[in-house]
Design a protein around this motif. Structure first.
Motif, mmCIF file in Angstrom:
data_model
loop_
_atom_site.group_PDB
_atom_site.id
_atom_site.type_symbol
_atom_site.label_atom_id
_atom_site.label_comp_id
_atom_site.label_asym_id
_atom_site.label_seq_id
_atom_site.Cartn_x
_atom_site.Cartn_y
_atom_site.Cartn_z
ATOM 1 N N PHE A 248 1.410 -8.293 12.903
ATOM 2 C CA PHE A 248 1.903 -8.663 11.496
ATOM 3 C C PHE A 248 0.618 -8.775 10.755
ATOM 4 N N TRP A 466 9.487 -3.938 2.562
ATOM 5 C CA TRP A 466 8.404 -4.132 3.356
ATOM 6 C C TRP A 466 7.024 -4.807 2.431
ATOM 7 N N ILE A 470 5.584 -8.488 3.006
ATOM 8 C CA ILE A 470 4.016 -8.677 3.291
ATOM 9 C C ILE A 470 3.369 -9.490 2.301
#
Length: 552
Positions: A248, A466, A470
């Motif tokens: 990640f 996404w 994030i």
């Protein structure tokens, strides 16, 4: 007074023209369409198609990929890094599909900033525009500094005086390319992109040779490092949690390598035959991402184990490259200098490209009243001279690196912008959804356009999902036990409130109307095919034929 084309519902070509007073609008199918006033576009279409194709292929390849890939391997391991680049590549490609469709439809100054203002909301367009300009202006000195440090690889007596001299030379060179005009910029980027492509291809081939035992030491590596120390690195925590966090964390590192990929939409207003050039560029993007990013990081993971302490060194020169580390161990001595020279051209190219992009963004903001009017002034040759002059001033921040305290401030300011890319990508995807619905509401068939994605709206949803994940969780390290640091928390999340304040501030001052889908302006100031179509002249010799075949 201004002339505004009125379009037939099923065609892009204008069928009539009407004249409206500045600040007014017209009614089409009982829907009022506001005319964007003061949009005289002074830039000229002097960039060739081959320039656009090479900028799209390798324009954003820079030190982040060539030198920063070692840190990526150290944090996530070979497979963790590969998966991070695949995922980030899919997000970048999906975003480019969104911005590409809008840019082909409306190849005008301002690029995606104008699309956000026009089809999402003026307040959001203002906020994105100024955040991106701020981001790029702070990256300008960073690229000059990076290039000057790369030169130190050959300078055994490198000191502040030498670095200052190198930076002045680099600034003058990058600025000169932009002040000579977009044609010079296009030619320089074509040349530098060719070097980057040659470097990537060379590294991939040389990496495979070394991995298969073709180096001077004849040590066949194969997938040795995927087994020992392993495919995934554990980051901060042991077990599967640590492996996931390593993967990640690499998403932001990978995103840095893709940073600025959306800027090809900014060049749409200055390229010949933009609808054809941009369509080709977007369609080739998948292979660019697959070969230049995913394949390269795959090769890196084969050559160096993730627990090698050399991967975390930050020399700023080719010595930081995992390829150089691997090649030296294989007994190859000449490649490090070649790699350093090629990466130096990448850093210089990035400084020149950033100057071009931010000057055109500032020019586009000025056209729409989001920046002082004088920034929209152009020369007779279509150069936004005042925007370029203003942006050039930020090169001077490079000298902050000569002072330890000032250097820390510069690095801190640069890190503040780490998430602006994902904020921009997510906003572009949301804008695309409104653009798509606007076309449908006003009877325009997307399949009749020069470029459309048959998979939409799923790529847009992918980017939004996404980007949100994030942005929210990028600062997770701050909250781990014993890792709390106020400055790191600010760096991780300050962009969110700044973005919100810019939106709110513009809305409070200007009170722009948020248009419904069927009120979106899909017509005014968008050039017809006849206005932007350009017939390439026949090639004069076999060399031009080869260039046209490969790059147009």
């Amino acid at each position: 007074m201004s002339n505004v084309p009125v379009y037939d519902d099923d065609k892009i070509l204008p069928v009539t023209e009407i004249t409206v007073e500045e600040g007014a609008g017209y009614v089409k199918d009982d829907v009022r369409v506001d005319v964007h006033t003061n949009l005289y576009d002074g830039v000229q279409r002097n960039m060739e198609q081959r320039h656009m194709q090479m900028i799209a292929l390798a324009g954003t390849l820079g030190t982040g990929l060539f030198l920063g890939s070692g840190k990526t391997i150290a944090h996530g391991g070979p497979v963790g890094s590969l998966l991070a680049f695949i995922l980030t590549g899919s997000i970048a490609y999906s975003m480019m599909v969104c911005v590409g469709e809008m840019a082909v439809y409306a190849p005008i100054s301002g690029g995606y900033i104008h699309y956000i203002e026009r089809w999402l909301n003026p307040s959001v367009g203002f906020a994105v525009g100024w955040q991106v300009c701020f981001q790029y202006c702070l990256f300008l000195p960073s690229e000059i500094i990076a290039a000057s440090i790369l030169i130190s690889y050959w300078d055994t007596t490198f000191n502040n005086a030498h670095q200052a001299a190198y930076m002045i030379a680099l600034m003058v060179g990058a600025a000169a390319i932009n002040f000579f005009g977009v044609r010079w910029f296009g030619e320089s980027e074509f040349f530098f992109a060719f070097i980057k492509i040659a470097l990537v291809v060379g590294l991939i081939i040389a990496g495979l040779v070394v991995d298969l035992g073709g180096g001077p030491n004849h040590d066949r590596l194969g997938f040795r490092y995927w087994k020992d120390p392993g495919a995934f690195a554990e980051y901060h925590f042991s077990g599967n949690l640590g492996k996931f966090l390593g993967f990640f964390t690499n998403l932001l590192q990978a995103a840095g390598s893709f940073s600025g990929i959306e800027s090809i939409a900014v060049a749409a207003a200055e390229v010949k035959n933009p609808r054809v050039a941009l369509t080709k560029a977007i369609k080739r993007l998948f292979w660019r991402i697959t070969i230049f990013y995913v394949l390269l990081i795959f090769i890196v993971g084969l050559l160096v184990p993730f627990n090698d302490s050399s991967l975390l060194q930050s020399t700023g020169t080719a010595a930081s490259s995992p390829f150089v580390i691997a090649f030296k161990r294989a007994g190859i001595k000449v490649l490090p200098s070649i790699i350093n020279a090629a990466v130096l051209t990448s850093a210089f190219s990035a400084a020149s490209s950033l100057m071009y992009s931010v000057s055109r963004m500032l020019y586009g903001l000025s056209l729409r009243g989001y920046a002082p009017r004088f920034f929209s002034k152009t020369t007779k040759k279509g150069l936004p001279i005042f925007s370029l002059c203003f942006v050039t001033i930020f090169y001077a921040l490079s000298f902050m690196t000569l002072s330890k305290g000032a250097s820390t401030v510069l690095n801190w300011l640069s890190n503040l912008n780490a998430l602006i890319g994902f904020i921009t990508w997510g906003t572009i995807a949301i804008t695309y959804l409104r653009f798509k619905k606007g076309l449908e509401a006003q009877g325009i068939d997307r399949k009749g356009l020069h470029y459309y994605s048959r998979f939409q709206p799923w790529p847009a949803y992918w980017v939004i999902f996404w980007s949100g994940i994030i942005i929210i969780f990028n600062g997770w390290e701050v909250f781990t036990k014993g890792s709390w640091d106020g400055s790191n928390f600010v760096i991780a999340y300050i962009t969110i409130p700044v973005f919100s304040i810019l939106i709110l501030g513009y809305w409070l001052v200007k009170r722009p109307k948020h248009l419904k889908i069927d009120e979106l302006d899909m017509y005014s100031n968008i050039p017809s095919d006849e206005e932007v179509t350009y017939e390439e002249p026949p090639p004069k010799n076999w060399g031009v034929k080869v260039v046209n075949f490969l790059f147009t």
